[in-house]
Design a protein around this motif. Structure first.
Motif, short mmCIF file in Angstrom:
data_model
loop_
_atom_site.label_atom_id
_atom_site.label_comp_id
_atom_site.label_asym_id
_atom_site.label_seq_id
_atom_site.Cartn_x
_atom_site.Cartn_y
_atom_site.Cartn_z
N SER A 188 -6.31 2.80 0.57
CA SER A 188 -6.04 1.38 0.73
C SER A 188 -4.81 0.48 1.85
O SER A 188 -4.66 -0.26 2.79
N GLU A 189 -4.01 1.27 2.00
CA GLU A 189 -2.83 0.53 3.08
C GLU A 189 -4.07 0.99 4.60
O GLU A 189 -3.20 0.41 5.95
N PHE A 246 -0.66 2.67 10.71
CA PHE A 246 -0.87 3.14 9.57
C PHE A 246 0.30 3.80 9.32
O PHE A 246 1.13 4.33 10.20
N HIS A 247 0.94 4.35 7.96
CA HIS A 247 1.88 5.44 7.62
C HIS A 247 1.79 7.04 8.47
O HIS A 247 0.68 6.91 8.34
N THR A 257 -1.28 8.63 6.31
CA THR A 257 -1.95 8.33 5.77
C THR A 257 -2.95 9.21 6.27
O THR A 257 -3.82 9.49 5.58
N ARG A 306 -7.13 -0.71 4.99
CA ARG A 306 -8.02 -1.69 5.61
C ARG A 306 -7.85 -2.46 5.65
O ARG A 306 -9.11 -3.34 6.89
N LYS A 344 -9.90 -4.53 -5.22
CA LYS A 344 -9.17 -3.05 -5.52
C LYS A 344 -10.36 -1.97 -4.37
O LYS A 344 -10.19 -0.61 -4.29
#
Length: 414
Positions: A327-328, A384-385, A388, A330, A285
């Motif tokens: 994290s989203e 990505f969202h 983000t 990476r 993480k």
């Protein structure tokens, strides 16, 4: 328009009905077109052949032969010549459009991975006329301006905070030898994850100077300092980044790094070590957690895979840059796999060519493939969202700039 009167003698009519129909039909079309040309000439001159008229505008000056490629084969036309004004015909305007369509088709076949020899064979079957490989290659030069425009376009229309760079090699004939040329590629990624090929060029080799030139041209075209650049561990790339984009943090591609480690391990230990490294990259993480797991793996494999462990320990910090991002983001940015997929497509298309006749043809054809690939990239969903970008705070950017500075100092001290 002057009236057209088609005349056939008895032998021509019999051959058309009972003989070689393909030859007869070709002869018939040739005769019709020649009479159309003669009728157009009469209309432009204002007088019939051997005629006298005060309406005469010009004089006939014989004819010249011109071949016309058609679906039924190549036919020979008797093109009228005039003394004062050039003869004009609608036939050649139609021919030029068909010829342009034919050239476009040949080029598309080559770009899509069909060898020039096969292209010439197919066109010969369709048109009844042989085209040499050199003719097909020459036709492909229509792509030059499109590729040049693509590779030199301004980049100030969009921000690309994330950059991926790589090089792949192709065989080229040069000075009667076969040499390898490096095609360097850059894919820019926007803050919402839209991917776009923003750099493409061919060099003799990968070295400090060529990578600095490649990145320098991106900067000249309007690319602002990326937040992070992902690539393999080539030292020339690292050197060029610190010189051209000193504020950009470098992320070593985890896939390439893992391959480097595994290549140095004994065959008997590779499968287990690969699982351990995937566990580090996929389940950690934070960077601290990844370092802790790496130390455990190093202790376990030090006695049985010493060389691999040395590579793992010495290069591990370079693969942790991506942990500074949310994290989203990476998984998408930790490797240069999207360029590897493009490289695979380039190799697939170039397989039938094998050896390019020169550097220009390499850039012309592979550049065209890249343009098509880029169109497909632009139509894909974002990486990505949409929320983000809001997570890339000032603190995140400062952390990445600190990493970039440390990387620059380490490289200069090495």
């Amino acid at each position: 328009m002057t009236q057209l009167n088609l005349t056939l003698d008895q032998e021509e009519l019999l051959e058309l009905l009972s003989g070689n129909r393909e030859v007869a039909f070709k002869h018939l079309v040739e005769k019709i077109l020649n009479q159309i040309l003669a009728a157009e000439s009469t209309e432009q001159l204002g007088v019939e052949n051997y005629g006298r008229s005060p309406e005469r505008k010009d004089y006939r000056n014989g004819t010249r032969e011109r071949e016309l490629i058609t679906k039924i084969g190549t036919i020979t036309l008797e093109v009228p010549r005039h003394r004062k004004q050039p003869f004009h015909t609608m036939l050649f305007e139609l021919y030029q459009r068909n010829e342009a369509a034919l050239i476009t088709t040949m080029v598309e076949m080559v770009v899509n991975g069909v060898s020039t020899r096969k292209v010439s064979n197919v066109i010969e079957v369709l048109c009844g006329k042989e085209f040499s490989k050199s003719t097909v290659s020459e036709a492909c030069k229509v792509l030059d301006s499109e590729v040049k425009t693509f590779k030199e376009r301004s980049l100030d229309y969009e921000d690309f905070p994330y950059l991926m760079i790589d090089a792949t090699y192709f065989k080229v004939r040069e000075n009667h030898r076969i040499v390898s040329k490096a095609m360097m590629i850059a894919i820019g990624i926007t803050d919402i994850g839209k991917k776009e090929i923003i750099g493409l060029d061919v060099y003799d080799e990968e070295c400090n100077e060529t990578w600095m030139d490649f990145l320098g041209k991106l900067k000249q075209r309007g690319l602002k300092n990326p937040v992070m650049i992902t690539s393999d561990g080539h030292m020339a790339i690292r050197h060029a980044i610190t010189k051209v984009f000193p504020g950009s943090a470098w992320q070593r591609c985890q896939f390439h790094f893992m391959k480097n480690v595994l290549d140095a391990a004994p065959n008997s230990q590779r499968a287990g070590l690969e699982l351990e490294m995937k566990d580090i990259f996929n389940k950690s993480k934070t960077a601290e957690e990844a370092r802790k797991k790496m130390c455990e793996v190093s202790a376990e494999y030090r006695d049985i895979a010493a060389n691999a462990v040395n590579i793992l320990e010495n290069g591990f910090e370079d693969v942790l840059t991506v942990f500074s991002l949310p994290s989203e983001m990476r998984v998408a940015l930790r490797t240069s796999n999207c360029i590897e997929r493009l490289n695979g497509e380039l190799k697939r298309r170039s397989h039938v060519i094998r050896i390019f006749p020169n550097k220009e043809s390499l850039l012309r054809l592979m550049g065209s493939v890249a343009i098509d690939y880029n169109d497909a990239l632009l139509s894909k969903r974002m990486m990505f969202h949409r929320n983000t970008p809001e997570k890339i705070t000032v603190e995140v950017k400062i952390k990445l700039q600190t990493i970039a500075l440390a990387q620059k100092q380490f490289l200069e001290a090495a």
